[in-house]
Motif scaffolding. Structure first.
Motif, short mmCIF file in Angstrom:
data_model
loop_
_atom_site.label_atom_id
_atom_site.label_comp_id
_atom_site.label_asym_id
_atom_site.label_seq_id
_atom_site.Cartn_x
_atom_site.Cartn_y
_atom_site.Cartn_z
N GLY A 122 0.74 -1.27 -0.12
CA GLY A 122 -0.06 0.07 -0.03
C GLY A 122 0.74 1.35 -0.11
O GLY A 122 0.56 2.38 0.62
N ILE A 123 1.98 1.31 -0.75
CA ILE A 123 2.76 2.58 -0.93
C ILE A 123 2.59 3.15 -2.14
O ILE A 123 2.59 2.58 -3.20
N ALA A 124 2.46 4.28 -2.03
CA ALA A 124 2.38 5.30 -3.21
C ALA A 124 3.68 5.20 -4.06
O ALA A 124 4.84 5.12 -3.36
N TRP A 125 3.64 4.89 -5.46
CA TRP A 125 4.81 4.79 -6.18
C TRP A 125 4.67 5.47 -7.43
O TRP A 125 3.64 5.54 -8.21
N LEU A 126 5.78 5.91 -8.29
CA LEU A 126 5.70 6.25 -9.42
C LEU A 126 6.91 5.67 -10.20
O LEU A 126 7.74 5.01 -9.58
N THR A 127 6.57 5.26 -11.50
CA THR A 127 7.39 4.67 -12.41
C THR A 127 8.48 5.47 -13.15
O THR A 127 8.01 6.52 -13.54
N SER A 128 9.51 5.31 -13.25
CA SER A 128 10.68 5.82 -13.92
C SER A 128 10.74 5.11 -15.05
O SER A 128 10.98 3.93 -15.28
N LEU A 176 1.54 8.09 -11.02
CA LEU A 176 2.18 9.18 -11.98
C LEU A 176 3.54 8.08 -12.59
O LEU A 176 4.03 7.65 -11.97
N ASN A 177 3.68 8.64 -14.05
CA ASN A 177 4.62 7.83 -14.57
C ASN A 177 5.60 8.73 -15.18
O ASN A 177 5.21 9.58 -16.15
#
Length: 390
Positions: A122-128, A176-177
């Motif tokens: 349940g951790i917010a994450w962004l893709t690089s 967000l990506n």
């Protein structure tokens, strides 16, 4: 200040943009940690970096170049590299996340294990995303196959936990990506994977090692081109370079710097200089055009200097990026494996004499230089961390 965990595969090209982003985040006071393969990447991290090692005795950390090309090479990349690495990295990244307790994770698009851990915990994450080709849909058959592989991986890792939604492409963040490219290069010819994107342009800021170069060799009365196939493909075969040398020898008003094996130096004509390595960013300032493999980094660096190019793609995402350059009006195509001396000469002359190519290269260069880069990426990461803690 936020706690941010970054994770990526053992590929230096995927680390470089995140190093620039991490420098921005650290300067703003955020607390960072890395989950990566220390044997391959540890020496490239800043002094004092907090690291959770993903090294393991059976870890797959080397990309084996497949003999096949096109979409089949993509399938083999997943089967032989990305998916096995995910299986082996999942427990290690989960352990790192549980220990570090990040507010947000930044996960490279090829490190699917990081994305699954973030979903599970349940951790917010962004893709690089390091290349503009990675967000495009492939063939329907290959897209379905990739979705099936990810479905199996999610089932093995998440088990019967029905609280976590399974998705076809869990490697793309619902938050967000971060795409380190520009929409002007990407175009709208091909369908994209449905996800929220922000286009940042290249993330620069990391220094490169000094490389000596004989600057006095360059002549003011010649047009100059750089010929490079990148670090991975440079030594695969010498035929391409030999054809380029023969073609350029027949254009006396042109000088070329070829980044290739030193074994070619003895046969180079007077207007060709062969170097093992070059100070590429500094050298591009002296060039009038580039011949390259359509690697994303080389393409962006070339365009940032307003230079048109000839693209000779070899493998992986290079054919897609080459098509983007051509569709954007900034490049010409050359067949890497079958180009002839006559075709090479004609294409090089067209590269240097076609005003429209230079115009579109300048247009793309302006967009790249105006892009948000590492600072923009850091701002998005910090904003999502703030939202996650609210």
């Amino acid at each position: 200040m936020a706690r941010i965990l970054l994770t990526l595969p053992p590929l230096i090209g995927h680390l470089n943009p995140l190093l620039a982003v991490a420098a921005e985040l650290a300067a703003a006071g955020h607390e960072l940690a890395w989950a990566l393969h220390t044997r391959q990447l540890g020496a490239s991290l800043p002094d004092g970096a907090r690291v959770f090692s993903l090294d393991a005795g059976d870890q797959i950390t080397t990309v084996v170049l497949p003999k096949v090309r096109g979409l089949e090479s993509v399938r083999l990349f997943f089967e032989d590299y990305a998916l096995p690495m995910a299986e082996q990295s999942l427990p290690l990244i989960e352990q790192a996340a549980r220990r570090f307790k990040p507010d947000v994770m930044v996960v490279d698009h090829q490190m699917i294990a990081g994305a699954l851990v973030a979903r599970k915990l349940g951790i917010a994450w962004l893709t690089s995303i390091t290349t503009s080709a990675s967000i495009l849909r492939m063939s329907p058959m290959l897209d379905d196959w990739v979705a099936g592989q990810y479905a199996d991986l999610q089932q093995r890792y998440l088990g019967n936990d029905t609280a976590i939604v399974r998705v076809d492409r869990p490697d793309f963040s619902p938050w967000l990506n971060l795409v380190f490219s520009i929409e002007e290069l990407l175009g709208n010819v091909h369908a994209r994977i449905d996800a929220p994107y922000t286009f940042l342009g290249p993330a620069s800021g990391q220094g490169r090692r000094d490389i000596a170069f004989p600057w006095s060799w360059l002549r003011d009365d010649c047009q100059r081109i750089l010929v490079t196939l990148g670090t991975v493909s440079r030594d695969r075969d010498s035929r391409f370079f030999e054809v380029m040398m023969a073609a350029i020898a027949d254009i006396p008003a042109v000088q070329a710097v070829i980044v290739g094996p030193s074994s070619l130096q003895a046969s180079a004509p007077d207007n060709v200089l062969v170097c093992d390595f070059v100070p590429q960013m500094a050298l591009l300032k002296k060039m009038h055009g580039v011949i390259c493999h359509a690697g994303h980094n080389t393409v962006c660096e070339t365009l940032m200097h307003d230079l048109p190019m000839i693209v000779a793609p070899i493998r992986d995402d290079q054919p897609v990026i080459a098509r983007q350059v051509i569709d954007a009006g900034a490049g010409l195509f050359m067949r890497h494996g079958k180009v002839t001396i006559a075709t090479a000469k004609t294409t090089i002359e067209a590269l240097l004499k076609t005003p429209a190519l230079h115009h579109h290269a300048q247009r793309l260069g302006s967009a790249l230089r105006a892009s948000a880069g590492a600072a923009g990426a850091a701002g998005h990461i910090a904003a999502i961390a703030d939202a996650a803690r609210a």
